[in-house]
Design an enzyme around this catalytic site. Sequence first.
Site, PDB file in Angstrom:
ATOM      1  CB  THR A  96      -0.891  -0.040   1.259  1.00  0.00           C
ATOM      2  OG1 THR A  96      -1.720  -1.198   1.174  1.00  0.00           O
ATOM      3  CG2 THR A  96      -1.774   1.187   1.385  1.00  0.00           C
ATOM      4  N   GLY A  97       0.394   2.321  -0.629  1.00  0.00           N
ATOM      5  CA  GLY A  97       1.114   3.592  -0.588  1.00  0.00           C
ATOM      6  C   GLY A  97       1.526   4.047  -1.974  1.00  0.00           C
ATOM      7  CB  THR A 100       6.865   3.864  -3.007  1.00  0.00           C
ATOM      8  OG1 THR A 100       6.990   5.050  -2.222  1.00  0.00           O
ATOM      9  CG2 THR A 100       8.168   3.601  -3.736  1.00  0.00           C
ATOM     10  CG  ASP A 127       3.978  -2.804   1.664  1.00  0.00           C
ATOM     11  OD1 ASP A 127       3.688  -1.648   1.304  1.00  0.00           O
ATOM     12  OD2 ASP A 127       3.313  -3.432   2.508  1.00  0.00           O
ATOM     13  CE  LYS A 172       4.798  -2.109   5.116  1.00  0.00           C
ATOM     14  NZ  LYS A 172       4.385  -0.955   4.270  1.00  0.00           N
ATOM     15  CD  GLU A 211       1.199  -1.744   4.525  1.00  0.00           C
ATOM     16  OE1 GLU A 211       1.206  -1.020   3.525  1.00  0.00           O
ATOM     17  OE2 GLU A 211       1.581  -1.337   5.638  1.00  0.00           O
ATOM     18  CE  LYS A 266       8.879   7.564   2.564  1.00  0.00           C
ATOM     19  NZ  LYS A 266       8.186   6.518   1.866  1.00  0.00           N
TER      20      LYS A 266
END
Length: 228
Positions: free
Chosen positions: A29-30, A32, A84, A96, A105, A123
């Site tokens: 998810t997200g 990237t 992920d 996360k 996740e 990050k």
Amino acid sequence: MTHRNNPKQAAGEQAAQLVKNGMVVGLGTGSTTAYAIKELGKRVASGLRIMGVPTSYQSAYLAAEHGIPLTTLDEHPILDIDIDGADQIASFTAIKGGGGAHTREKIVALSSRRFVVVVDDSKCTDILSHPVPLEVIPSARILVVKQIAELGGRAELRMGINKDGPVISDNGNLIMDADFGAIDDPVYLDEAISKCIGVVEHGIFTGVDVIYIGKKDGSVEILESPGT
Ligand code: 5RP
């Protein structure tokens, strides 16, 4: 293929090349991971045969929109690979849950033979310090604040944007963020938060196998965990 000024796209699209015919793939998810999902969609349109296990409504909807057939962990309990994102990463341990999806996740990551994290280089850090997302049973909210304080942290409800009141996870629980400052021992904290009553799951992921780090010049650095 270079993506100047878009390190997330570079990381996501390059990691998607790890996926081969016949694989069952965890879809994180997200923003990237969304680039990885869209790239997989293009490859499916060109003949790649895969099935995806989504980690959220977001990834399920995006995968469906891009023509990726979906399955479940009931049908495919062991995945070949999971791709992920992360909010922060140091020494193959990620924090996360910026999207509140960390419970699903983590289930998908631990069901996968290979857990690949895609990030931009902002990050990456030496010592984790990002607040740790928590998924919390609603009736345990105050008890969780107390237990997190006993561990030296400060837990706060995550509040909605474009929604009044707290953020509710895809599983119907509260999302909280627990600030511990610098996390010197993430393995200890992982185990300690896991023992907190009312916390369904938290956002410390210790078992990252591979990291794809997108850079501003469009290049991607790939780090493999020595343990894999
Ligand atoms: C969602 C996540 C995301 O992977 C994480 O927040 C990173 O998101 P982005 O790629 O948009 O920066 O853990 O729960």
